[in-house]
Structure formats: C-alpha cells, structure tokens
Write an enzyme that holds these catalytic residues in place. Structure first.
Site, short mmCIF file in Angstrom:
data_model
loop_
_atom_site.label_atom_id
_atom_site.label_comp_id
_atom_site.label_asym_id
_atom_site.label_seq_id
_atom_site.Cartn_x
_atom_site.Cartn_y
_atom_site.Cartn_z
N ASP A 154 -3.63 -7.91 -3.07
CA ASP A 154 -3.22 -9.04 -2.20
C ASP A 154 -2.60 -8.41 -1.09
O ASP A 154 -2.06 -7.47 -1.19
CB ASP A 154 -2.54 -10.21 -2.85
CG ASP A 154 -2.68 -11.54 -1.99
OD1 ASP A 154 -3.68 -11.66 -1.24
OD2 ASP A 154 -1.86 -12.31 -2.12
N GLU A 155 -2.80 -9.17 0.02
CA GLU A 155 -2.17 -8.58 1.45
C GLU A 155 -2.00 -7.34 1.66
O GLU A 155 -1.19 -6.42 2.07
CB GLU A 155 -0.28 -9.00 1.27
CG GLU A 155 -0.44 -10.60 0.78
CD GLU A 155 -0.16 -11.32 2.07
OE1 GLU A 155 -0.64 -11.01 3.31
OE2 GLU A 155 0.13 -12.59 1.95
N ALA A 156 -3.31 -6.82 1.49
CA ALA A 156 -3.55 -5.20 1.62
C ALA A 156 -3.21 -4.87 3.02
O ALA A 156 -3.14 -3.53 3.14
CB ALA A 156 -5.05 -4.87 1.23
N GLY A 213 -9.73 -12.87 6.80
CA GLY A 213 -9.69 -14.14 7.63
C GLY A 213 -8.23 -14.12 8.08
O GLY A 213 -7.33 -13.12 7.68
#
Ligand code: ZN
Length: 203
Positions: A88-90, A16
C-alpha cells in the site's frame, strides 16, 4: 479480471488520486484471496503512520495487519511463506519497489500494488507510472471532485508545503477534477516573487 493466470506470478496496480478507494480495493482483493485459503501479507512504507503503526487502514477505517518497511528491498525478507503480496502507498517507496515487484512476480507470486499516480502538482508520481507499465493489470480509480462532483483524478493540496510528500487525510487534500484542480497557487505566487528581474536587453 475474468481469466486469472495460473502457474505464474503477476503484478496488479491499483491507482488513482486520494479518496478514490485504492486502499479499500487493495483490502478487498486481499480478503478475497484469504477466503480462498491463500497466504496473504501486506506491506506499507513506515513513513505513513496516519492511523496506526502496524496495520493498513483506509479512509473508511477498514483495517488489515501490515508490515512496515523503510525501503522496498526489505519486503523480500518477509515474503517466502506467502502467495499474495499487497503493497500500500507504494508511491512512498521510490523506484526500488519496481525491481522488487518484478522479482516477486517472476518467482510466482501475485503482487498487488496500490498508490498515487500523480503528485500534488499533477505530475507522474514515480514509481507508480513505471509499475503501471510493467504490470499485467492496471485499475485506475476515480474519486468525485469535491468542488463540482465530476469524476476526479487529481489530489489538490490545501495547505502550503514545499515537499512532494505530505501525508495527510481529509484536512490537507481534496479530490479534484481536471477543471477544478489548481496546482498549489500559493507556491507559484512565491516563485514569481523570487524570480530574477527580466534582462534589460538582448546583447
Ligand atoms: Zn471539479
């Protein structure tokens, strides 16, 4: 997810735009696994030092200890003792995160990846679209458009920068809907300024 797989690994993608609650959702899933005594670890790219060097913190200040990695393959050095792997924040880890996630899932681990699916121009932000294709479960969260209140799936950059990657919080971005999203109008103006003059005539 009503029917969880067993005796196998799998990949979940939480995606998203900014302010859609991706990190909160990642932390929620990891905490739920932890309550069930599953061994949980979370990784994040070392580029992202917004609030803290060694924990994953959402905009709402939820926090979880994290291992920072420079490149995706470093993740494989730290996963032997864990059942559930969060990333996270891939979007900042590049395409290398795809084979890493696949290998971990193949080896029986639950891999939960959170990241942006679009860049600041509204283009697919790899590797997340690639991960969405190979994942068993995809959750696309919507934010609320900060201009009109509609459901929003785009990240509007409010400052002038050239790089695709600008890490920032509330001050540099807004969640916007399709209608209110304007991909970097300042840069477009400058592109027009520097465009070569039209050819005088065709040969
Ligand atoms: Zn809007």
């Amino acid at each position: 997810m009503h029917h969880l797989p067993h005796d196998t690994g799998w990949i979940e993608v939480i995606t998203g735009c900014m302010f859609s609650g991706k990190t909160e959702e990642l932390i929620r899933r990891l905490n739920r696994a932890r309550y069930a005594k599953q061994r949980v670890v979370i990784f994040k790219p070392s580029i992202d030092d917004r609030y803290s060097a060694d924990s994953v913190v959402s905009h709402s200040k939820q926090k979880l200890q994290a291992i920072s990695v420079k490149v995706a393959k470093d993740i494989t050095d730290h996963v032997d003792d864990y059942d559930v792997i969060g990333i996270d924040e891939a979007q900042f880890l590049g395409e290398g995160v795809v084979p890493v996630a696949e290998r971990l899932a193949d080896s029986g681990k639950r891999v939960i990846v959170a990241g942006l699916d679009q860049d600041f121009l509204g283009r697919p932000f790899h590797p997340i679209p690639h991960l969405m294709a190979v994942a068993e479960y995809v959750t696309k969260n919507l934010a609320i458009c900060m201009q009109c209140g509609n459901p929003a799936d785009r990240s509007q950059r409010l400052i002038r920068r050239d790089a695709t990657v600008v890490v920032g919080g509330t001050e540099s971005y807004e969640a916007r809907c399709r209608r209110c999203f304007t991909p970097q109008p300042i840069e477009q103006e400058r592109l027009f300024e520097t465009a070569p003059p039209p050819a005088a005539s065709a040969p």
